[in-house]
Structure formats: C-alpha cells, structure tokens
Design a protein around this motif. Structure first.
Motif, PDB file in Angstrom:
ATOM      1  N   ILE A  79       8.612  16.774   1.297  1.00 33.96           N
ATOM      2  CA  ILE A  79       8.611  16.664  -0.168  1.00 33.96           C
ATOM      3  C   ILE A  79       9.982  17.015  -0.732  1.00 33.96           C
ATOM      4  N   ASN A  80      10.606  18.071  -0.211  1.00 34.81           N
ATOM      5  CA  ASN A  80      11.927  18.477  -0.706  1.00 34.81           C
ATOM      6  C   ASN A  80      12.978  17.408  -0.437  1.00 34.81           C
ATOM      7  N   LYS A  81      12.957  16.804   0.740  1.00 40.13           N
ATOM      8  CA  LYS A  81      13.910  15.728   1.055  1.00 40.13           C
ATOM      9  C   LYS A  81      13.696  14.535   0.124  1.00 40.13           C
ATOM     10  N   PHE A  82      12.443  14.214  -0.129  1.00 43.67           N
ATOM     11  CA  PHE A  82      12.092  13.101  -1.009  1.00 43.67           C
ATOM     12  C   PHE A  82      12.584  13.374  -2.429  1.00 43.67           C
ATOM     13  N   LEU A 141       1.741  14.279  -8.592  1.00 45.10           N
ATOM     14  CA  LEU A 141       2.279  13.453  -7.517  1.00 45.10           C
ATOM     15  C   LEU A 141       3.644  14.002  -7.105  1.00 45.10           C
ATOM     16  N   LEU A 142       3.769  14.384  -5.828  1.00 41.65           N
ATOM     17  CA  LEU A 142       5.024  14.941  -5.331  1.00 41.65           C
ATOM     18  C   LEU A 142       5.773  14.020  -4.384  1.00 41.65           C
ATOM     19  N   TYR A 143       5.050  13.106  -3.740  1.00 33.62           N
ATOM     20  CA  TYR A 143       5.657  12.312  -2.673  1.00 33.62           C
ATOM     21  C   TYR A 143       4.890  11.011  -2.513  1.00 33.62           C
ATOM     22  N   TRP A 144       5.601   9.937  -2.198  1.00 32.69           N
ATOM     23  CA  TRP A 144       4.942   8.676  -1.860  1.00 32.69           C
ATOM     24  C   TRP A 144       5.844   7.828  -0.991  1.00 32.69           C
ATOM     25  N   GLU A 145       5.207   6.971  -0.228  1.00 35.00           N
ATOM     26  CA  GLU A 145       5.890   5.993   0.618  1.00 35.00           C
ATOM     27  C   GLU A 145       5.192   4.655   0.415  1.00 35.00           C
ATOM     28  N   ASN A 151      -3.889  21.957  -8.551  1.00 32.79           N
ATOM     29  CA  ASN A 151      -3.687  23.097  -9.431  1.00 32.79           C
ATOM     30  C   ASN A 151      -3.676  24.426  -8.673  1.00 32.79           C
ATOM     31  N   ASP A 152      -4.343  24.496  -7.524  1.00 35.66           N
ATOM     32  CA  ASP A 152      -4.376  25.730  -6.728  1.00 35.66           C
ATOM     33  C   ASP A 152      -3.264  25.763  -5.673  1.00 35.66           C
ATOM     34  N   SER A 153      -2.264  24.892  -5.814  1.00 38.31           N
ATOM     35  CA  SER A 153      -1.081  24.798  -4.949  1.00 38.31           C
ATOM     36  C   SER A 153      -1.367  24.219  -3.564  1.00 38.31           C
ATOM     37  N   THR A 154      -2.550  23.683  -3.338  1.00 41.56           N
ATOM     38  CA  THR A 154      -2.825  23.004  -2.077  1.00 41.56           C
ATOM     39  C   THR A 154      -2.354  21.558  -2.180  1.00 41.56           C
ATOM     40  N   PHE A 155      -2.220  20.920  -1.033  1.00 40.37           N
ATOM     41  CA  PHE A 155      -1.807  19.531  -0.991  1.00 40.37           C
ATOM     42  C   PHE A 155      -3.001  18.640  -0.672  1.00 40.37           C
ATOM     43  N   TYR A 156      -2.996  17.460  -1.258  1.00 37.89           N
ATOM     44  CA  TYR A 156      -3.971  16.424  -0.929  1.00 37.89           C
ATOM     45  C   TYR A 156      -3.180  15.195  -0.517  1.00 37.89           C
ATOM     46  N   ILE A 157      -3.581  14.571   0.585  1.00 32.15           N
ATOM     47  CA  ILE A 157      -2.895  13.385   1.096  1.00 32.15           C
ATOM     48  C   ILE A 157      -3.865  12.218   1.080  1.00 32.15           C
ATOM     49  N   GLY A 158      -3.392  11.071   0.601  1.00 34.63           N
ATOM     50  CA  GLY A 158      -4.246   9.895   0.548  1.00 34.63           C
ATOM     51  C   GLY A 158      -3.427   8.623   0.628  1.00 34.63           C
ATOM     52  N   TRP A 159      -4.119   7.502   0.474  1.00 35.07           N
ATOM     53  CA  TRP A 159      -3.456   6.196   0.447  1.00 35.07           C
ATOM     54  C   TRP A 159      -4.121   5.358  -0.637  1.00 35.07           C
ATOM     55  N   THR A 160      -3.389   4.380  -1.149  1.00 37.14           N
ATOM     56  CA  THR A 160      -3.899   3.527  -2.212  1.00 37.14           C
ATOM     57  C   THR A 160      -3.072   2.247  -2.290  1.00 37.14           C
ATOM     58  N   THR A 161      -3.581   1.276  -3.048  1.00 33.19           N
ATOM     59  CA  THR A 161      -2.804   0.076  -3.331  1.00 33.19           C
ATOM     60  C   THR A 161      -2.255   0.112  -4.758  1.00 33.19           C
ATOM     61  N   ASP A 162      -2.697   1.083  -5.560  1.00 32.54           N
ATOM     62  CA  ASP A 162      -2.245   1.227  -6.948  1.00 32.54           C
ATOM     63  C   ASP A 162      -1.979   2.702  -7.208  1.00 32.54           C
ATOM     64  N   LEU A 163      -0.769   3.122  -6.963  1.00 34.06           N
ATOM     65  CA  LEU A 163      -0.405   4.538  -7.003  1.00 34.06           C
ATOM     66  C   LEU A 163      -0.618   5.164  -8.374  1.00 34.06           C
ATOM     67  N   ALA A 179       0.856  -1.182   0.000  1.00 39.03           N
ATOM     68  CA  ALA A 179       0.000   0.000   0.000  1.00 39.03           C
ATOM     69  C   ALA A 179       0.895   1.235   0.000  1.00 39.03           C
ATOM     70  N   TYR A 180       0.351   2.336  -0.428  1.00 33.64           N
ATOM     71  CA  TYR A 180       1.123   3.571  -0.551  1.00 33.64           C
ATOM     72  C   TYR A 180       0.400   4.732   0.127  1.00 33.64           C
ATOM     73  N   THR A 181       1.171   5.620   0.699  1.00 28.82           N
ATOM     74  CA  THR A 181       0.693   6.910   1.168  1.00 28.82           C
ATOM     75  C   THR A 181       1.292   7.930   0.215  1.00 28.82           C
ATOM     76  N   TYR A 182       0.513   8.950  -0.167  1.00 30.65           N
ATOM     77  CA  TYR A 182       1.008   9.884  -1.170  1.00 30.65           C
ATOM     78  C   TYR A 182       0.548  11.310  -0.890  1.00 30.65           C
ATOM     79  N   ILE A 183       1.292  12.252  -1.478  1.00 35.92           N
ATOM     80  CA  ILE A 183       0.926  13.668  -1.429  1.00 35.92           C
ATOM     81  C   ILE A 183       0.841  14.168  -2.859  1.00 35.92           C
TER      82      ILE A 183
END
Length: 89
Positions: free
Chosen positions: A77-80, A46-50, A10-22, A2-6
């Motif tokens: 995100i920058n470290k990633f 997509l900017l970040y995932w684990e 388009n409006d520069s806000t972030f959305y955080i979620g999880w999925t099994t198929d990134l 499974a994955y967690t992602y950021i």
C-alpha cells in the motif's frame, strides 16, 4: 477489465476483493450491501488497486494478496501511495 483492491475498514483491518467496477464496489461496501465482513466495519476506504485483463487474473491476485501478512500488505500500500503521489506531481 477487472480489479483487485484493498480496503481499510473503520477498525483498521484490511479487506481484499475483486470487481469489474471499482468505484461502484467501494460505494456498495460503504452502503452496507457489500461483503459481510465490511458491513459492520464501515466506512471503508480504498487504499490500493490493480487492474487486470480478466476476472480470472483478478481472482488469482486476490488470493495471493490474502496470503500476505499485514506488514507485507502495508508495504504494498505504501509503495502504491508513493507511486500515485509521484504521478500527481
């Protein structure tokens, strides 16, 4: 797996979620069929995932990421991104 992602909307806000198929999940968000939050803020990027061993771990990490303030999310995100660049070199 499974994955967690950021995503960055388009409006520069972030959305955080999880999925099994990134890959598919990002596609679904960009088609306007994903979360209500992202539907009016497309396209998303997509900017970040684990990766995690199971859904439970991914959901716990999602909750933890949501508690971070914007600056903390940007630092993560920058470290990633730097890590990805180093891998590609």
């Amino acid at each position: 797996m499974a994955y967690t992602y950021i995503l960055e909307c388009n409006d520069s806000t972030f959305y955080i979620g999880w999925t099994t198929d990134l890959e598919n999940r990002v596609k679904v968000h960009n088609e306007g069929k994903g979360a209500r939050y992202t539907r009016g803020r497309r396209p998303v990027k997509l900017l970040y995932w684990e990766s995690h061993d199971n859904r439970s771990e991914a959901q716990k990490r999602e909750a933890a990421l949501r508690r971070l303030n914007r600056r903390e999310k940007e630092e993560l995100i920058n470290k990633f991104t730097k890590k990805l660049i180093n891998i590609q070199e």
